[in-house]
Design an enzyme around this catalytic site. Structure first.
Site, short mmCIF file in Angstrom:
data_model
loop_
_atom_site.label_atom_id
_atom_site.label_comp_id
_atom_site.label_asym_id
_atom_site.label_seq_id
_atom_site.Cartn_x
_atom_site.Cartn_y
_atom_site.Cartn_z
N HIS A 171 64.46 -5.38 50.14
CA HIS A 171 63.47 -5.66 48.95
C HIS A 171 64.18 -5.36 47.72
CE1 HIS A 171 59.94 -4.68 46.51
NE2 HIS A 171 60.61 -3.64 46.00
N LYS A 212 65.56 -2.49 54.44
CA LYS A 212 64.33 -2.37 55.20
C LYS A 212 64.75 -1.78 56.74
CE LYS A 212 61.83 -5.59 52.69
NZ LYS A 212 60.88 -6.90 52.78
N TYR A 215 53.05 -1.86 48.09
CA TYR A 215 52.57 -2.96 48.60
C TYR A 215 51.12 -3.19 48.05
CZ TYR A 215 56.83 -4.21 51.07
OH TYR A 215 58.26 -4.31 51.32
N ASN A 221 63.24 -9.49 56.64
CA ASN A 221 64.27 -10.07 55.83
C ASN A 221 65.20 -9.23 54.99
OD1 ASN A 221 62.38 -8.96 53.96
ND2 ASN A 221 61.59 -10.75 53.03
P1 DAT Z 1 59.99 -10.63 48.13
O1 DAT Z 1 60.25 -9.58 49.12
O2 DAT Z 1 60.73 -11.73 48.10
O3 DAT Z 1 59.70 -10.09 46.77
P2 DAT Z 1 57.00 -10.80 48.40
O4 DAT Z 1 56.85 -9.83 47.36
O5 DAT Z 1 56.27 -11.96 48.15
O6 DAT Z 1 58.52 -11.32 48.73
O7 DAT Z 1 56.41 -10.38 49.68
C1 DAT Z 1 56.91 -8.81 50.15
C2 DAT Z 1 57.30 -8.76 51.64
O8 DAT Z 1 56.08 -9.42 52.51
C3 DAT Z 1 58.45 -9.93 52.03
O9 DAT Z 1 59.44 -9.22 51.69
C4 DAT Z 1 58.22 -10.17 53.17
C5 DAT Z 1 56.65 -10.19 53.73
N1 DAT Z 1 55.86 -11.81 53.31
C6 DAT Z 1 55.78 -12.23 52.36
N2 DAT Z 1 55.15 -13.16 52.68
C7 DAT Z 1 54.92 -13.20 53.76
C8 DAT Z 1 54.42 -14.11 54.67
N3 DAT Z 1 53.91 -15.35 54.15
N4 DAT Z 1 54.27 -14.03 56.17
C9 DAT Z 1 54.84 -13.02 56.44
N5 DAT Z 1 55.54 -12.04 55.68
C10 DAT Z 1 55.49 -12.17 54.44
MG MG Z 2 58.14 -8.51 45.94
#
Ligand code: DAT
Ligand code: MG
Length: 138
Positions: free
Chosen positions: A119, A9, A49, A116
């Site tokens: 992805h 990212k 997304y 973080n």
């Molecule tokens: P991952 O990247 O672990 O698959 P995800 O698909 O649930 O996680 O979410 C996509 C991204 O969105 C994640 O990398 C960071 C952001 N995100 C997820 N949950 C969040 C939250 N509660 N607050 C802020 N950003 C969040």
């Molecule tokens: Mg995800």
């Protein structure tokens, strides 16, 4: 062979962590099939997304992902989807286990979006869908 979409990212790219992420992928024994550096456009981020549309973090997430260059990779290997997510660690980098990419290299910077670093697709269906968004010919 199973494939996944990995993104280093914009935070990871800006911090110069692309090589470190790719090193860990290769060290684990997965194969780098395709690599591309680009700044993501909002149309494709909205597709990517779509599952998060309407959540409070959606707009900050899209803004962050469009904020600068990122590295997009197609990575392949047996059980690579599960394996890369294990290498990446938990979504919240503060809580991610040490030893993982997010646990070793990430933290909560007090910003609206969790920056973080990486992805990784979460299922074979997601992987093929996401690869189709970012790599139209593949
Ligand atoms: P991952 O990247 O672990 O698959 P995800 O698909 O649930 O996680 O979410 C996509 C991204 O969105 C994640 O990398 C960071 C952001 N995100 C997820 N949950 C969040 C939250 N509660 N607050 C802020 N950003 C969040
Ligand atoms: Mg995800």
């Amino acid at each position: 062979m199973e494939r996944t979409l990995v993104i280093v990212k914009p935070d990871g790219f800006a911090r110069g962590l692309t090589g470190e992420v790719l090193r860990r992928i290769e060290a684990k024994g997965y194969t780098l099939d395709t690599l591309q550096i680009m700044t993501a456009d909002r149309d494709r981020l909205a597709q990517h997304y779509a599952e998060h549309e309407g959540k409070p973090f959606y707009q900050p997430l899209v803004d962050f992902m469009a904020s600068g260059p990122a590295t997009f990779a197609i990575v392949s290997g047996h059980r690579v989807i599960e394996g890369f997510r294990a290498i990446a660690g938990a979504t919240d980098p503060t809580a991610a286990a040490p030893g993982s990419i997010r646990g070793d290299l990430g933290r909560d910077w007090g910003l609206a979006v969790q920056q973080n670093i990486v992805h990784g697709s979460d299922s074979p269906e997601s992987a093929e869908r996401e690869i189709g968004i970012w790599f139209a010919q593949r």
